[in-house]
Design a protein around this motif. Structure first.
Motif, short mmCIF file in Angstrom:
data_model
loop_
_atom_site.label_atom_id
_atom_site.label_comp_id
_atom_site.label_asym_id
_atom_site.label_seq_id
_atom_site.Cartn_x
_atom_site.Cartn_y
_atom_site.Cartn_z
N UNK A 1 -17.74 13.90 -0.47
CA UNK A 1 -17.71 12.48 -0.81
C UNK A 1 -16.78 11.64 0.05
N UNK A 2 -15.84 12.26 0.75
CA UNK A 2 -14.95 11.43 1.59
C UNK A 2 -14.78 12.04 2.97
N UNK A 3 -14.58 11.16 3.91
CA UNK A 3 -14.58 11.57 5.31
C UNK A 3 -13.76 10.58 6.14
N UNK A 4 -13.49 10.99 7.36
CA UNK A 4 -12.76 10.11 8.29
C UNK A 4 -13.37 10.28 9.67
N UNK A 5 -13.33 9.21 10.46
CA UNK A 5 -13.79 9.27 11.85
C UNK A 5 -12.58 9.27 12.78
N UNK A 6 -12.54 10.26 13.67
CA UNK A 6 -11.56 10.23 14.75
C UNK A 6 -12.17 9.41 15.88
N UNK A 7 -11.42 8.46 16.43
CA UNK A 7 -11.94 7.56 17.45
C UNK A 7 -11.23 7.79 18.78
N UNK A 8 -11.81 7.32 19.89
CA UNK A 8 -11.17 7.47 21.19
C UNK A 8 -9.81 6.78 21.23
N UNK A 9 -8.91 7.34 22.00
CA UNK A 9 -7.61 6.71 22.19
C UNK A 9 -7.63 5.81 23.41
#
Length: 435
Positions: A269-277
């Motif tokens: 039910x929950x998640x996170x996106x790692x994004x470019x630095x």
């Protein structure tokens, strides 16, 4: 698994890498445990499989669209090894060649990377959905260098939590309350001034546990953003590890390790996106070769080194930059000049050297070939930042990548920082004292 074409005559070096890779892959065993403590060997040498489908790195879980690298998020391709995402076999490989070399050999594979693409990704994220939470990661060792004013303004319209990362680098005597008070004041003029601040570290489980609890509260989109090497991907990997999942995102001392957003599910039910630095354009590492980046991106507690200086004395940071006590003095009861204490907070490996200010430039020119770390171009010009003080105060001067100098000012004191002249300039900031 092969990283070359057998019909290619010019593949001797790649064959050597292939042999190393195959030897290493045969040793890779997943040690994650089920309820009955059973150990299972990975079914694919380079594949990462969680025990429960849809948990962990779910970059390619739904099978829709082109397959992406689980290490950097870039779409896999077989056409150009100079472009991120290159593999020989898309079906069999989950890491692109670039990520595999960084992950297992700490090698940087030179490839074309466009900063504008990263900015576009972050801008699109802000437009996709109205309800979003951002985790804005800043490096406690390099606060001025890890902040972007335009980015803070862009995300301020959404829910934001500021993650002050790498607090394990600070001396243990510094209390969490003092750090939080400092950060609250530090962000008081930012559009994020009302945002929650959390102290984090990918090394200390207590900090990671608190972050996991925060992440698992939210069931809408969450994104972790910030400058390269602020520790975003390391934090997510640490969360996966403590959440009994498989850490998979590639991390290293090199900039732009993550090239596209990567989806991580902590539960269904929950998640996170790692994004470019985004590249630290104002970081002193820009002026050095990657072989010296261990001096700037490191994982051990910073060291305090105190020098008692008279005016006209200079302290060199290896062969990179220097601090000078240019003018000002306080007399003792015998009307003789007193020494002034300057506390340098630096990487333990970084050598400091004292010389006379009058001799500073000659010292650099004479030793620039032998000093370490040193600049990648011996012909760099330099720029000097001057600071004049008219009262008694306690201050820090931060140099992006080198740490900071803490000292007590007095009327008539003059100091300066000399750094290499780069395209965007090395960040040198005067701040209130952190310690």
């Amino acid at each position: 698994m092969k990283f070359f074409n057998d019909n290619n005559d010019d593949n001797n070096k790649i064959k050597e890498i292939e042999k190393e890779v195959n030897d290493l892959e045969n040793k890779l065993i997943s040690t994650s445990k089920t309820n009955n403590e059973q150990k299972i060997k990975q079914t694919s040498k380079v594949s990462l499989k969680e025990y429960e489908p849809g948990i962990g790195n779910t970059t390619n879980f739904d099978g829709n669209g082109p397959k992406k690298c689980v290490g950097c998020g870039k779409e896999l391709q077989i056409n150009d090894e100079k472009i991120p995402g290159y593999v020989i076999d898309i079906e069999k490989q989950d890491y692109c060649l670039r990520c595999f070399k960084i992950k297992n050999y700490n090698r940087l594979v030179e490839q074309d990377i466009n900063d504008k693409d990263f900015i576009e990704i972050l801008d699109n994220i802000n437009k996709e959905k109205e309800k979003i939470r951002y985790y804005y990661v800043v490096d406690i060792f390099d606060l001025p260098g890890s902040r972007l004013d335009w980015l803070e303004k862009l995300i301020s319209t959404k829910e934001v939590i500021i993650l002050a990362n790498k607090v394990d680098l600070l001396p243990k005597a510094v209390s969490s309350k003092k750090i939080l008070d400092f950060l609250t004041d530090y962000f008081s003029s930012s559009p994020l001034k009302n945002s929650k601040i959390m102290l984090t570290s990918s090394i200390k489980d207590s900090y990671i546990f608190n972050l996991i609890l925060e992440l698992r509260k939210i069931k809408y989109d969450q994104y972790i953003i910030g400058i390269s090497n602020a520790g975003k991907s390391s934090l997510i990997n640490a969360c996966l590890r403590l959440n009994q999942q498989i850490p998979s995102i590639v991390t290293s001392k090199y900039v732009n390790t993550t090239l596209d957003k990567i989806k991580i599910n902590f539960t269904k039910d929950n998640f996170i996106y790692d994004t470019p630095g985004l590249i630290k354009h104002k970081h002193i590492a820009i002026a050095t070769a990657p072989s010296y980046w261990d001096y700037f991106f490191f994982q051990k507690e910073i060291k305090q080194i105190t020098y008692q200086l008279y005016k006209d004395q200079t302290i060199f940071y290896g062969g990179l930059a220097w601090f000078s006590f240019d003018d000002g003095e306080i007399l003792n009861e015998k009307q003789k000049p007193k020494k002034t204490s300057f506390h340098f907070y630096v990487n333990k490996r970084l050598p400091l050297h004292r010389t006379k200010t009058l001799n500073a430039m000659n010292y650099f020119k004479k030793h620039r070939h032998s000093l370490s770390p040193r600049l990648k171009d011996i012909n760099y010009d330099f720029v000097t930042h001057n600071f004049d003080f008219d009262k008694v105060d306690k201050v820090d001067i931060h140099i992006s990548g080198l740490g900071w100098i803490n000292f007590e000012t007095f009327k008539g004191m003059k100091v300066s920082i000399t750094v290499p002249k780069t395209e965007y300039g090395v960040s040198v900031k005067l701040l209130k004292p952190l310690i």
